[in-house]
Design a protein around this motif. Structure first.
Motif, mmCIF file in Angstrom:
data_model
loop_
_atom_site.group_PDB
_atom_site.id
_atom_site.type_symbol
_atom_site.label_atom_id
_atom_site.label_comp_id
_atom_site.label_asym_id
_atom_site.label_seq_id
_atom_site.Cartn_x
_atom_site.Cartn_y
_atom_site.Cartn_z
ATOM 1 N N PRO A 41 35.156 22.040 30.234
ATOM 2 C CA PRO A 41 36.271 21.742 29.379
ATOM 3 C C PRO A 41 36.081 22.023 28.038
ATOM 4 N N SER A 42 37.092 22.509 27.266
ATOM 5 C CA SER A 42 37.039 22.939 25.922
ATOM 6 C C SER A 42 36.686 21.719 25.070
ATOM 7 N N GLY A 43 35.817 21.847 24.149
ATOM 8 C CA GLY A 43 35.334 20.945 23.229
ATOM 9 C C GLY A 43 34.143 20.122 23.810
ATOM 10 N N LEU A 44 33.767 20.488 25.041
ATOM 11 C CA LEU A 44 32.289 19.762 25.715
ATOM 12 C C LEU A 44 31.318 20.731 25.138
ATOM 13 N N ALA A 45 30.262 20.102 24.475
ATOM 14 C CA ALA A 45 29.087 20.852 24.068
ATOM 15 C C ALA A 45 28.465 21.599 25.249
ATOM 16 N N ASP A 46 27.947 22.912 24.860
ATOM 17 C CA ASP A 46 27.115 23.714 26.036
ATOM 18 C C ASP A 46 25.795 22.924 26.256
ATOM 19 N N ALA A 47 25.300 21.858 25.636
ATOM 20 C CA ALA A 47 24.201 21.059 26.069
ATOM 21 C C ALA A 47 24.271 19.802 25.564
ATOM 22 N N GLY A 48 23.613 18.872 26.004
ATOM 23 C CA GLY A 48 23.568 17.447 25.683
ATOM 24 C C GLY A 48 22.818 16.530 26.747
ATOM 25 N N VAL A 49 23.148 15.323 26.389
ATOM 26 C CA VAL A 49 22.463 14.052 27.390
ATOM 27 C C VAL A 49 23.616 13.267 27.571
ATOM 28 N N VAL A 50 23.450 12.764 28.947
ATOM 29 C CA VAL A 50 24.600 12.060 29.547
ATOM 30 C C VAL A 50 23.785 10.715 29.727
ATOM 31 N N GLU A 51 24.549 9.522 29.239
ATOM 32 C CA GLU A 51 23.711 8.224 29.471
ATOM 33 C C GLU A 51 24.828 7.501 29.868
ATOM 34 N N HIS A 52 24.424 6.457 30.867
ATOM 35 C CA HIS A 52 25.253 5.645 31.765
ATOM 36 C C HIS A 52 24.609 4.557 32.306
ATOM 37 N N TRP A 53 25.261 3.412 32.457
ATOM 38 C CA TRP A 53 24.656 2.210 33.269
ATOM 39 C C TRP A 53 25.406 2.422 34.619
ATOM 40 N N LEU A 54 24.521 2.492 35.712
ATOM 41 C CA LEU A 54 25.069 2.784 36.962
ATOM 42 C C LEU A 54 24.769 1.495 37.769
ATOM 43 N N LEU A 55 25.843 1.244 38.858
ATOM 44 C CA LEU A 55 25.515 0.022 39.760
ATOM 45 C C LEU A 55 25.870 0.961 41.100
ATOM 46 N N LYS A 56 25.081 0.458 42.032
ATOM 47 C CA LYS A 56 25.146 1.192 43.455
ATOM 48 C C LYS A 56 25.955 0.431 44.301
ATOM 49 N N ASP A 57 26.835 0.940 45.140
ATOM 50 C CA ASP A 57 27.444 0.063 46.123
ATOM 51 C C ASP A 57 27.092 0.452 47.603
ATOM 52 N N PRO A 58 26.059 -0.011 48.142
ATOM 53 C CA PRO A 58 25.404 0.562 49.337
ATOM 54 C C PRO A 58 26.408 0.545 50.538
ATOM 55 N N SER A 59 27.459 -0.136 50.605
ATOM 56 C CA SER A 59 28.224 -0.214 51.755
ATOM 57 C C SER A 59 29.068 1.116 51.811
ATOM 58 N N ARG A 60 29.204 1.829 50.553
ATOM 59 C CA ARG A 60 29.881 3.226 50.562
ATOM 60 C C ARG A 60 28.975 4.300 50.022
ATOM 61 N N ASN A 61 27.678 3.847 49.932
ATOM 62 C CA ASN A 61 26.622 4.907 49.385
ATOM 63 C C ASN A 61 27.139 5.589 48.223
ATOM 64 N N MET A 62 27.867 5.062 47.362
ATOM 65 C CA MET A 62 28.037 5.605 45.937
ATOM 66 C C MET A 62 27.624 4.777 44.761
ATOM 67 N N VAL A 63 27.686 5.243 43.686
ATOM 68 C CA VAL A 63 27.461 4.557 42.378
ATOM 69 C C VAL A 63 28.507 4.564 41.347
ATOM 70 N N LYS A 64 28.759 3.838 40.591
ATOM 71 C CA LYS A 64 29.869 3.901 39.579
ATOM 72 C C LYS A 64 29.006 3.381 38.202
ATOM 73 N N VAL A 65 29.909 4.004 37.276
ATOM 74 C CA VAL A 65 29.597 3.654 35.861
ATOM 75 C C VAL A 65 30.158 2.155 35.347
ATOM 76 N N VAL A 66 29.467 1.567 34.742
ATOM 77 C CA VAL A 66 29.794 -0.046 34.593
ATOM 78 C C VAL A 66 29.322 -0.241 33.114
ATOM 79 N N PRO A 67 29.748 -1.278 32.643
ATOM 80 C CA PRO A 67 29.163 -1.638 31.275
ATOM 81 C C PRO A 67 28.041 -2.176 31.214
#
Length: 219
Positions: A101-127
């Motif tokens: 996307p335009s405006g996104l830096a070519d390099a950087g760090v992504v930091e999130h808090w993640l919570l896993k949903d084992p029933s769906r084998n997915m994780v989501k970003v949470v506060p």
């Protein structure tokens, strides 16, 4: 299926996992990388009886690249500690499903808090502070200005690289679970564990292996 061995010694076996193959046996009852590796050791070294092989880390089934196994219990303990203590260095390559996307830096760090949903084998970003959530930190660098990315996971959370790129608006090619618009023909995703550097469990040296990219036409 032929096993692609990248490194082997008394304590360590590193192989190049093809996309679509589970690292360990699962409910699908498909062949696994673990079973193939045990069979290779038994055949290559003419081992009688059962063969020891320790699982010290894993890759998601649709992901390709370097997987390290331990050939001894001592190797398993020390390699496992390297992954837990973050002395193992991992680098990945990915192709995103769209341009940066335009405006996104070519390099950087992504930091999130993640919570896993084992029933769906997915994780989501949470506060931050959400019960059960874990901090995930990933470094990224677009290498061609468009859709090729180098990734380094600073932490070791489930699906963290997949979520990191999705959060930037650039989901991984073929990764329907995290926002890609279409699957790849072989149901893989364009994420490859390119390189692994890990302290050798018994020598004062490192095991440094690089896995060739898959030959499925995506790369």
């Amino acid at each position: 299926m032929k096993l692609e061995v990248l490194h082997v010694c008394n304590h360590v076996l590193c192989v190049n996992k093809p996309p679509g193959l589970p690292v360990v046996p699962d409910s699908s009852e498909d062949d696994s990388l673990f079973d193939l590796a045990k069979a290779w050791i038994k055949r290559e070294y003419q081992k009688p009886g059962d063969v020891f092989l320790g699982v010290v880390h894993r890759l998601d089934r649709p992901v390709s690249g370097v997987v390290c196994f331990a050939r001894t219990s001592k190797g398993a303990a020390r390699l496992g500690a390297s992954f837990r203590e973050k002395t193992a260095q991992k680098s990945y390559m990915a192709i995103t499903s769209g341009p940066k996307p335009s405006g996104l830096a070519d390099a950087g760090v992504v930091e999130h808090w993640l919570l896993k949903d084992p029933s769906r084998n997915m994780v989501k970003v949470v506060p931050e502070g959400t019960p059960g959530a874990k901090l995930a930190r990933s470094e990224y660098r677009f290498t061609d200005g468009r859709n090729r990315v180098e990734l380094s996971p600073v932490t070791g959370r489930s699906h963290q690289l997949r979520v990191a790129l999705a959060s930037l608006g650039t989901p991984i090619l073929g990764d329907l679970k995290y926002g890609a618009d279409r699957p790849l023909p072989d149901k893989s995703i364009a994420l490859h564990a390119r390189r692994l550097v890990v302290p050798h469990p018994t020598r004062d040296e490192v095991v440094d292996v690089t896995a060739p990219l898959p030959s499925n036409g995506v790369w």
